[in-house]
Design an enzyme around this catalytic site. Structure first.
Site, PDB file in Angstrom:
ATOM      1  NE  ARG A   1       6.044  -7.042   3.580  1.00 33.71           N
ATOM      2  CZ  ARG A   1       6.281  -8.253   4.061  1.00 33.71           C
ATOM      3  NH1 ARG A   1       7.136  -9.057   3.460  1.00 33.71           N
ATOM      4  NH2 ARG A   1       5.651  -8.685   5.133  1.00 33.71           N
TER       5      ARG A   1
ATOM      6  CG  HIS B   1       8.520  -4.430   7.018  1.00 34.17           C
ATOM      7  ND1 HIS B   1       8.019  -5.620   7.525  1.00 34.17           N
ATOM      8  CD2 HIS B   1       7.523  -3.905   6.263  1.00 34.17           C
ATOM      9  CE1 HIS B   1       6.777  -5.792   7.102  1.00 34.17           C
ATOM     10  NE2 HIS B   1       6.465  -4.770   6.323  1.00 34.17           N
ATOM     11  CG  ASP B   2      15.853  -0.596   8.312  1.00 29.77           C
ATOM     12  OD1 ASP B   2      16.161  -1.208   9.357  1.00 29.77           O
ATOM     13  OD2 ASP B   2      16.531   0.345   7.855  1.00 29.77           O
TER      14      ASP B   2
ATOM     15  CG  ASP C   1      18.511   1.059  12.775  1.00 32.34           C
ATOM     16  OD1 ASP C   1      17.689   0.409  12.084  1.00 32.34           O
ATOM     17  OD2 ASP C   1      18.666   0.880  14.000  1.00 32.34           O
TER      18      ASP C   1
ATOM     19  CD  GLU D   1      14.375  -4.465  13.389  1.00 24.81           C
ATOM     20  OE1 GLU D   1      14.020  -4.199  12.218  1.00 24.81           O
ATOM     21  OE2 GLU D   1      14.983  -3.648  14.108  1.00 24.81           O
TER      22      GLU D   1
ATOM     23  CG  ASN E   1      10.219  -7.905   9.442  1.00 22.65           C
ATOM     24  OD1 ASN E   1       9.385  -7.282   8.791  1.00 22.65           O
ATOM     25  ND2 ASN E   1      10.983  -7.341  10.353  1.00 22.65           N
TER      26      ASN E   1
ATOM     27  N   PRO F   1       2.685  -1.613  11.409  1.00 23.10           N
ATOM     28  CG  PRO F   1       2.440  -0.070   9.689  1.00 23.10           C
ATOM     29  CD  PRO F   1       3.428  -0.572  10.685  1.00 23.10           C
TER      30      PRO F   1
ATOM     31  CG  HIS G   1       0.294  -1.917  -0.152  1.00 24.30           C
ATOM     32  ND1 HIS G   1      -0.706  -1.823   0.788  1.00 24.30           N
ATOM     33  CD2 HIS G   1       1.407  -2.299   0.533  1.00 24.30           C
ATOM     34  CE1 HIS G   1      -0.218  -2.131   1.984  1.00 24.30           C
ATOM     35  NE2 HIS G   1       1.063  -2.417   1.856  1.00 24.30           N
TER      36      HIS G   1
ATOM     37  CB  THR H   1      -0.399  -2.407 -13.116  1.00 20.23           C
ATOM     38  OG1 THR H   1      -0.570  -1.433 -12.063  1.00 20.23           O
ATOM     39  CG2 THR H   1      -1.539  -2.272 -14.101  1.00 20.23           C
TER      40      THR H   1
ATOM     41  CG  ASP I   1       0.211   1.679 -11.953  1.00 22.00           C
ATOM     42  OD1 ASP I   1      -0.131   1.287 -10.817  1.00 22.00           O
ATOM     43  OD2 ASP I   1       0.049   0.998 -12.980  1.00 22.00           O
TER      44      ASP I   1
END
Length: 323
Positions: free
Chosen positions: A64, A68-69, A76, A90, A96, A163, A193, A248, A253
């Site tokens: 994640r 998010h970066d 960066d 951030e 975050n 998003p 996810h 899972t 997967d």
């Protein structure tokens, strides 16, 4: 009437333009540290593996962190910078706040500075760590292109551009298009996810008073919705309660897509992928063929890793602060 001759580029100008094009394509390289820090990837994977043994939440958090970066200013490492008295960074922006495990990146950076000082960027550490957590939990392995530099700017206000879990497909497509990515990338990267957990606050709007016509989101399986209502009661005194994003959650997967087919997507943005003609057939393909999902996920991660690569940044000595 005088005829104006077209301007002819000199050979020197053409050579410089060709150099600029070749340089822009050669910013990142899978073998970037082969000579300057050949042990870089081993140091990172060992650090990530050891941290994951002690905390099973590390893989999802590092993956994640990469997303998010890269989604704000490009890849960066701006997400790693701490806030200062004059600037809220951030990592302290609302989306975050729940990102954790920064210590893993700090640990890897400390070891890399001992092995090869001022060489490996924090941005590259995040990118390599994201690949490693996917591979060590059963997902695909890919060669990470390296050579990113670390940015010097990080603003919490810009996290509004991430998003949201409430986005519909049109909003998701517009968001990812700004990063130079397409619809297939959107669906493939959503498969991240497969690892992860969400607090109730990110999806509870789907569970109660959803609309004037429906108490719960009608795109959600009824039994699944009821199970989530029990996990996320009103009022909810425990802010840590929530739901894993697939069944899972410690294994990378294609179960995430199978759950979307069963109307058990946790986020509205997840389930929306199955309700839109532009993305539905890709969800179905990934649910049916895990190897296809793995190939497309790896390819999209490489593309996302190329977003916003800067050449005029720095290699931070410590990932939490600019040099």
């Amino acid at each position: 009437m005088a005829v104006v001759a077209p301007k002819v580029l000199s050979l020197q100008t053409i050579f410089l333009l060709l150099m600029m094009v070749s340089l822009s394509k050669a910013v990142l390289n899978a073998h970037y540290y082969d000579q300057t820090c050949p042990q870089a990837e081993k140091i990172i994977v060992d650090t990530v593996y050891n941290a994951s043994k002690h905390d099973p939440k590390v893989p999802a958090r590092l993956l994640r962190m990469f997303f998010h970066d890269c989604f704000i200013r490009g890849c960066d490492a701006s997400v790693l910078l701490d806030s200062t008295p004059g600037n809220r960074a951030e990592k302290d922006g609302p989306p975050n706040i729940s990102i954790r495990s920064f210590y893993v990146i700090d640990d890897a950076k400390t070891k890399l500075e001992m092995a090869c000082p001022h060489t490996v960027s924090c941005a590259d550490i995040i990118s390599i760590a994201a690949r490693d957590v996917v591979a060590m939990t059963g997902g695909p392995y890919w060669n990470v292109l390296k050579g990113r530099k670390d940015g010097r700017v990080s603003k919490a206000a810009e996290t509004i551009n991430l998003p949201a879990p409430t986005f519909n497909v049109s909003q998701l497509i517009r968001s990812i298009a700004k990063r130079g990515l397409g619809v297939k990338d959107l669906v493939a990267l959503s498969g991240g996810h497969s690892l992860g957990f969400s607090h109730c606050s990110s999806f509870e709007a789907r569970l109660r008073n959803f609309s004037s016509a429906h108490d719960t989101d009608p795109s959600m399986n009824v039994e699944f919705a009821e199970s989530l209502r029990k996990k996320c009661p009103k009022p909810n005194k425990d802010r840590n309660t929530g739901q894993f994003l697939d069944s899972t959650s410690s294994t990378f997967d294609n179960d995430y897509y199978k759950r979307i087919l069963a109307a058990k997507g946790v986020f509205g943005s997840d389930q929306a992928l199955f309700g839109d003609y532009r993305t539905k057939f890709i969800v179905e393909a990934f649910a049916e063929d895990q190897s296809l999902f793995f190939r497309e996920f790896a390819a999209s991660m490489v593309k996302l890793g190329n977003v916003g690569v800067i050449e005029n940044g720095e290699v931070r000595l410590k990932c939490r602060a600019v040099n």
